[in-house]
Scaffold this motif. Structure first.
Motif, PDB file in Angstrom:
ATOM      1  N   ALA A   1      30.535  -5.792 -20.145  1.00  0.00           N
ATOM      2  CA  ALA A   1      30.810  -6.641 -21.652  1.00  0.00           C
ATOM      3  C   ALA A   1      31.010  -5.213 -22.701  1.00  0.00           C
ATOM      4  O   ALA A   1      31.963  -5.691 -23.475  1.00  0.00           O
ATOM      5  CB  ALA A   1      29.505  -7.595 -22.335  1.00  0.00           C
ATOM      6  N   GLU A   2      30.636  -4.180 -22.485  1.00  0.00           N
ATOM      7  CA  GLU A   2      30.858  -3.075 -23.141  1.00  0.00           C
ATOM      8  C   GLU A   2      32.314  -2.536 -22.397  1.00  0.00           C
ATOM      9  O   GLU A   2      33.014  -1.698 -23.145  1.00  0.00           O
ATOM     10  CB  GLU A   2      29.642  -1.741 -22.837  1.00  0.00           C
ATOM     11  CG  GLU A   2      28.253  -2.227 -23.388  1.00  0.00           C
ATOM     12  CD  GLU A   2      27.468  -1.342 -22.799  1.00  0.00           C
ATOM     13  OE1 GLU A   2      27.257  -0.344 -21.665  1.00  0.00           O
ATOM     14  OE2 GLU A   2      26.005  -1.440 -22.723  1.00  0.00           O
ATOM     15  N   LEU A   3      32.369  -2.758 -21.343  1.00  0.00           N
ATOM     16  CA  LEU A   3      33.591  -2.787 -20.801  1.00  0.00           C
ATOM     17  C   LEU A   3      35.123  -3.397 -21.558  1.00  0.00           C
ATOM     18  O   LEU A   3      35.736  -2.730 -21.491  1.00  0.00           O
ATOM     19  CB  LEU A   3      33.693  -2.440 -18.932  1.00  0.00           C
ATOM     20  CG  LEU A   3      32.819  -1.299 -18.617  1.00  0.00           C
ATOM     21  CD1 LEU A   3      32.983  -1.680 -16.510  1.00  0.00           C
ATOM     22  CD2 LEU A   3      33.778   0.320 -18.853  1.00  0.00           C
ATOM     23  N   VAL A   4      35.152  -4.074 -21.858  1.00  0.00           N
ATOM     24  CA  VAL A   4      35.838  -4.637 -22.257  1.00  0.00           C
ATOM     25  C   VAL A   4      36.476  -4.414 -23.272  1.00  0.00           C
ATOM     26  O   VAL A   4      37.372  -5.144 -23.454  1.00  0.00           O
ATOM     27  CB  VAL A   4      35.053  -6.733 -22.168  1.00  0.00           C
ATOM     28  CG1 VAL A   4      36.193  -7.491 -23.546  1.00  0.00           C
ATOM     29  CG2 VAL A   4      35.105  -7.198 -21.113  1.00  0.00           C
ATOM     30  N   PRO A   5      35.991  -4.654 -24.257  1.00  0.00           N
ATOM     31  CA  PRO A   5      36.728  -4.110 -25.516  1.00  0.00           C
ATOM     32  C   PRO A   5      37.673  -2.748 -25.089  1.00  0.00           C
ATOM     33  O   PRO A   5      38.361  -2.494 -25.995  1.00  0.00           O
ATOM     34  CB  PRO A   5      35.221  -3.942 -26.653  1.00  0.00           C
ATOM     35  CG  PRO A   5      33.908  -4.935 -26.186  1.00  0.00           C
ATOM     36  CD  PRO A   5      34.621  -4.466 -24.745  1.00  0.00           C
ATOM     37  N   LYS A   6      37.019  -1.731 -24.810  1.00  0.00           N
ATOM     38  CA  LYS A   6      37.554  -0.365 -24.291  1.00  0.00           C
ATOM     39  C   LYS A   6      39.577  -0.784 -23.292  1.00  0.00           C
ATOM     40  O   LYS A   6      39.710  -0.145 -23.628  1.00  0.00           O
ATOM     41  CB  LYS A   6      37.077   0.328 -23.750  1.00  0.00           C
ATOM     42  CG  LYS A   6      35.493   1.339 -23.912  1.00  0.00           C
ATOM     43  CD  LYS A   6      34.920   1.739 -22.940  1.00  0.00           C
ATOM     44  CE  LYS A   6      33.771   2.285 -24.105  1.00  0.00           C
ATOM     45  NZ  LYS A   6      32.744   2.680 -22.732  1.00  0.00           N
ATOM     46  N   LEU A   7      38.670  -1.614 -22.703  1.00  0.00           N
ATOM     47  CA  LEU A   7      40.241  -2.001 -21.989  1.00  0.00           C
ATOM     48  C   LEU A   7      41.073  -2.833 -22.202  1.00  0.00           C
ATOM     49  O   LEU A   7      42.071  -2.990 -22.900  1.00  0.00           O
ATOM     50  CB  LEU A   7      39.443  -3.057 -21.075  1.00  0.00           C
ATOM     51  CG  LEU A   7      40.607  -4.367 -19.754  1.00  0.00           C
ATOM     52  CD1 LEU A   7      40.776  -2.829 -19.171  1.00  0.00           C
ATOM     53  CD2 LEU A   7      40.005  -4.589 -18.669  1.00  0.00           C
TER      54      LEU A   7
END
Length: 203
Positions: A47-53
């Motif tokens: 979930a933390e990686l998704v906004p960055k992607l």
């Protein structure tokens, strides 16, 4: 007098409880909770990686706003459901949690598939790193879910055995629904595969 009686009774009580499986129920219950906590840890990492992607590919995928929106919305749904080891006995909440996680997985799969059509994305180091981290996270989620399934299976088998089943009933311990059981038909159905040719190839 009461104190002496208590001192005499306690060793016998401890012996009875240990012999009837109470201590093992506690150990296995904690094992299930620990396995679920590790699974949650990997879900949170994703979930933390998704906004960055999404932020990284947004500049390139001008014509794919719908997919980016789906990923963002799915991630928001995941964040709206707070679940802990104490909720493992709630089938409805667990089913909802599994549903939103599945929606996020599906949206991410579409995003990764579409990104293959963008040469700039393939050569972008940040996006490549994020994709690699996401793939690694998906593998970790699968591994931790497998450990959780094993922990629940071991717990359920133990508390259904005699005489442990009596101890479990007395102290209010019940079997836990294992991962995916409530979604068995959805998980085992044949996948739908569609191939869409780019506009240039159609003409």
């Amino acid at each position: 007098m009461k104190r002496i009686l208590l001192l005499l009774v306690m060793p016998w009580l401890a012996l009875i409880l240990s012999g009837c499986g109470y201590n093992d129920i506690q150990r296995l219950d904690e094992q299930v909770k620990a396995a679920w906590s590790q699974t949650l840890n990997q879900y949170e990492r994703r979930a933390e990686l998704v906004p960055k992607l999404v932020a990284s590919v947004d500049a390139y995928m001008a014509n794919e706003r719908a997919i980016l929106t789906q990923v963002t919305e799915a991630r928001a749904k995941v964040g709206s459901i707070q679940i802990s080891a104490a909720d493992l006995q709630d089938p409805a909440l667990m089913a909802r949690f599994n549903q939103v996680q599945g929606e996020l997985s599906s949206a991410l799969s579409r995003l990764i598939a579409v990104s293959e059509n963008y040469p700039q994305l393939k050569s972008d180091g940040v996006v490549r790193d994020l994709m690699t981290q996401l793939e690694g996270t998906e593998n970790r989620i699968a591994t931790e879910r497998g450990r959780y399934v094993q922990a629940v299976q071991e717990y359920n088998q133990f508390i259904r055995q005699f005489p442990t089943v009596i101890t479990a009933k007395i102290f209010g311990y019940d079997t836990m629904e294992n991962y995916g059981v409530s979604r068995q038909e959805e998980i085992t159905r044949d996948p739908e595969v569609k191939f869409t040719l780019p506009e240039a190839a159609k003409s």
